[in-house]
Design a protein around this motif. Structure first.
Motif: not given
Length: 203
Positions: A177-202
């Motif tokens: 539900a985060s605005d920045t997470t949604n915008v980042a995935s929308a602008i880069t045409d990345t699936h939302l939960f794939r984007h979240i998974y890739s950020m888990m490491y950092t």
């Protein structure tokens, strides 16, 4: 002849990159100069920067229809963030007006002890921010309550704020539900939960 055409294409591409960078830099300077130095707010400088960027687009031989389509596409992608920020503002106002913040302070004093306060504040704000998707909203609601609890327990304000902000920004990055997470995935045409998974490491 083919080599000459390729060479011209490379030159044009190189010029377009430089014009794009120039447009970005000048637009940023216009916004910062108007908002910070002249102190006239950010709306007029943003309009001036958008006008300048559009003129550069025309100079790069884009049609007005293409420029307009780019503007509308960007606004559409950022609309999610705008709606989320609007809802967060409503949430904070309602919680303050309805007495939810004092109630959270009351519950926190019942549950948290001096020995578990900082860890509890971190875990609570992490869960809260993941549920709501906002760091500022978490700081402005649950964070206020935890600051009150920290003062009662005589914790240094810096330690309390550190725990609150650390937890709040976990949700800011990891919440669907985060605005920045949604915008980042929308602008880069990345699936939302794939984007979240890739950020888990950092995160």
């Amino acid at each position: 002849e083919g080599g000459i055409i390729m060479s011209d294409a490379k030159v044009n591409e190189k010029n377009m990159i430089w014009l794009s960078l120039l447009s970005l830099l000048v637009s940023l300077l216009i916004v910062l100069w108007g908002g910070i130095v002249l102190r006239i707010g950010f709306l007029i400088p943003l309009l001036a920067a958008a006008t300048f960027a559009s003129m550069v687009g025309v100079l790069m031989r884009f049609s007005w229809a293409e420029i307009q389509q780019g503007i509308l596409s960007t606004i559409h992608k950022a609309m999610i963030a705008g709606i989320i920020l609007l809802l967060v503002g409503i949430l904070i106002g309602v919680w303050i007006a309805s007495g939810t913040i004092p109630y959270l302070i009351y519950l926190g004093l019942k549950i948290l002890t001096p020995g578990t306060f900082l860890l509890g504040a971190l875990i609570f704000t992490s869960i809260f921010s993941i549920a709501t998707g906002t760091s500022f909203g978490t700081i402005g609601t649950a964070g206020l309550a935890l600051m009150g609890i920290g003062e009662v327990l005589e914790y240094p304000a810096g330690l309390t704020v550190g725990a609150i902000v650390s937890g709040a920004y976990i949700g800011d990055k990891m919440s669907p539900a985060s605005d920045t997470t949604n915008v980042a995935s929308a602008i880069t045409d990345t699936h939302l939960f794939r984007h979240i998974y890739s950020m888990m490491y950092t995160t």
